[in-house]
Design an enzyme around this catalytic site. Sequence first.
Site, PDB file in Angstrom:
ATOM      1  N   ASP A 191       5.003 -12.756   4.287  1.00 33.61           N
ATOM      2  CA  ASP A 191       6.219 -13.313   3.687  1.00 33.61           C
ATOM      3  C   ASP A 191       6.900 -14.385   4.540  1.00 33.61           C
ATOM      4  OD1 ASP A 191       7.620 -11.754   5.687  1.00 33.61           O
ATOM      5  OD2 ASP A 191       7.398 -10.025   4.358  1.00 33.61           O
ATOM      6  N   ARG A 239       0.796  -1.227   0.000  1.00 34.19           N
ATOM      7  CA  ARG A 239       0.000   0.000   0.000  1.00 34.19           C
ATOM      8  C   ARG A 239       0.826   1.273   0.000  1.00 34.19           C
ATOM      9  NH1 ARG A 239      -2.767  -3.757   2.646  1.00 34.19           N
ATOM     10  NH2 ARG A 239      -4.934  -4.059   2.051  1.00 34.19           N
TER      11      ARG A 239
END
Length: 243
Positions: free
Chosen positions: A100, A32
């Site tokens: 991740d 973002r």
Amino acid sequence: MEILIDAIKRAKTTMFFTGAGVSTLCGIPDFRGPDGVYRDPDAARMFEIDLFDRDPGFFYSHADALVYGNSETRPGPVHEALVALQKAGKCAGVATQNIDGLHERAGSDPVFAVHGSAALHHCRRCGAQKTFDEIRALRAGVPGAVPLCEKCGGPFKPDITFFGEALPEEAFRGAMELAGRCDLMVVLGSSLVVQPAASIPLAALRAGARLAIVNRGETPLDRFAFFRADDLAAFAQAVQRSV
Ligand SMILES: [Zn+2]
């Protein structure tokens, strides 16, 4: 930073809440931020569950760089700093918005991945389970390849929380439980705008914990923080100097 390090040393139970800023230090693109993945309108749709069920190939064709190319990405200075604090008995747990898996790979435990992670994949049809490495092997490095279940032919989906899916209940509950009993909450690299994950630091604050925030850019909870800084790398260095 000395103020924050001193507070961590004196706290009984310190919890960390991390966001994209922690991973962009290791070269993983932010979703973002100003250069975020979501500025590409196509990529913004890759995590929509309806689209995945219609066309899993859309997700996998966009996920190569973002999710599956990251297996070589190593934990960064903040991930390492939190492990160092854990060894010193100064990190009770990490809640992360990141998908991740780098906190887990660095050795933090427990890690509450409140937006899920790609560590495990499940078949959308029969629920069969595979690890990240098994999925990589199944895709055999073919760009955009959809890993298919040997049992039923259904597509595997990573346990990342897609738009339109509920947050992983167990991770969220674990994070809220720790937030409710920590006496220090340290936010690292999150702008605290993505709900409901951002409600975790707020829960700690409501339960009486002190709040520290290290993030490039403002957050809605800044005015409640006793400590506020921008530079995550400086935080990691200060930790390594002190432990
Ligand atoms: Zn299946």
